[in-house]
Design an enzyme around this catalytic site. Structure first.
Site, PDB file in Angstrom:
ATOM      1  N   CYS A  99     -25.670 -13.084  -0.911  1.00  0.00           N
ATOM      2  CA  CYS A  99     -26.951 -12.381  -0.971  1.00  0.00           C
ATOM      3  C   CYS A  99     -27.008 -11.606  -2.281  1.00  0.00           C
ATOM      4  O   CYS A  99     -26.184 -10.713  -2.518  1.00  0.00           O
ATOM      5  CB  CYS A  99     -27.112 -11.442   0.221  1.00  0.00           C
ATOM      6  SG  CYS A  99     -28.691 -10.593   0.153  1.00  0.00           S
ATOM      7  N   CYS A 249     -35.596 -12.121  -4.678  1.00  0.00           N
ATOM      8  CA  CYS A 249     -34.507 -12.887  -4.045  1.00  0.00           C
ATOM      9  C   CYS A 249     -33.491 -13.324  -5.100  1.00  0.00           C
ATOM     10  O   CYS A 249     -33.757 -14.220  -5.912  1.00  0.00           O
ATOM     11  CB  CYS A 249     -35.023 -14.094  -3.260  1.00  0.00           C
ATOM     12  SG  CYS A 249     -33.721 -14.835  -2.249  1.00  0.00           S
TER      13      CYS A 249
END
Ligand code: PYC
Length: 324
Positions: A99, A249
């Protein structure tokens, strides 16, 4: 005190957001050491955590202690001796192999606590080793695992009547990246973008389209032109928990710059400024290294809380509202 299954009565965490996307870092070595995670790689420890302690994930980031879109980071010892830290990532519905926004949040958190000095370190994640740099203050960057595109120009007929074209690519997580979704990438369109994203996910599933090891393509990136002429692109990203990424993101931007490089749109070493649907920006670039491609993403995080979570033994929701 530790409750059955490794859930502590109290747990020290630090929360941050990376241009809007929340991260919760567990900073409690005794808690992690007390878990039954065995030895081996970060991926192996993460898998044992999932088998034996999944209720801890739900308690940590699920309702009522977590926030929508929150990603939790659990630090574990790395198996790779070149790495200074190991970490795995959890969210309300499960686990992420990597992530980006949470890695930026982790670096800024560690820096804020004096646990690292400004500079670079290697981090073992379930997706592989990533390079992380804390630039001081709220700025951090990471070098993601190499991006790979396995399908290009894939046409999907979705159950909302739309027909879209896109690429399937990974850079630690799996993405469907699409430009012709027909919607404005702006905050007023989040509900429509979310619905289109789910429709695309269902189309991928019904066609049996997966990553090359059968992975679910559980992130949908709906691309658009930048709002600010100083930037290069904009993205709405639907995450597996149904929340949209408030940041552009990190892993999605890494996969994107891999595709842009292959398509001859982004040259090696040039910066690509990617806006989120909310307007926050990551600076991304890509370089060749020993026959592989390394994307770098740089962003900003802000601490939001230094807290001690309580999990009282008689709290019916100590493992989350949907947990037991
Ligand atoms: O920044 O890589 C990322 C990410 C994935 C899911 C939410 N954020």
């Amino acid at each position: 005190m530790t409750l059955p299954g490794g859930l502590p009565e109290r747990l020290r965490v630090i929360d941050s957001h990376t241009i809007g996307e929340p991260t919760r870092v567990v900073l409690d070595d005794a808690f992690v050491a007390g878990l039954d995670l065995g030895a081996g790689s970060v991926r192996e420890r993460r898998d044992r955590f999932r088998e034996r302690h999944d209720h801890v994930r739900r308690g940590l980031v699920g309702d009522p202690r977590g926030a929508v879109a929150m990603v939790g980071v659990i630090l574990v010892p790395p198996a790779d001796p070149s790495c200074r830290f190991g970490a795995f990532y959890v969210n309300r519905v499960g686990y992420l192999d990597m992530c980006g926004h949470a890695t930026i949040g982790l670096a800024v958190t560690l820096g804020s606590q004096g646990l690292i000095e400004a500079g670079s370190f290697r981090l073992e994640t379930p997706a592989g080793v990533v390079g992380v740099t804390w630039h001081g203050g709220g700025e951090a960057s990471f070098e993601c695992v190499p991006p790979r595109r396995i399908a290009q120009g894939l046409v999907l007929d979705c159950d909302d009547g739309s027909r879209v074209t896109g690429d399937v690519a990974t850079s630690g997580l799996w993405f469907f990246l699409c430009r012709d979704h027909g919607l404005p990438v702006d905050p007023a369109s989040v509900a429509a973008l979310t619905a289109r994203g789910w429709s695309i996910r269902r189309a991928l599933e019904s066609r049996g389209i997966t990553g090359d090891q059968g992975e679910v393509i559980d992130h949908v990136v709906l691309l658009g032109p930048p709002r600010d002429s100083g930037n290069d692109g904009r993205a709405f990203v639907l995450c597996p928990d149904g929340a949209f990424d408030r940041s552009p993101c990190g892993t999605g931007t890494s996969a994107l710059v891999g595709c842009l490089f292959e398509d001859g749109i982004l040259a090696e070493g040039k910066t690509w400024r990617q806006e989120s649907v909310l307007g926050g920006v990551y600076d991304a670039s890509i370089r060749r290294a020993g026959g592989t491609l390394i994307p770098t993403v740089r962003g900003r995080a802000w601490l939001t809380a230094e807290s001690t979570l309580h999990f009282a033994a008689d709290d019916p929701y100590r493992t989350g509202i949907d947990g037991g």
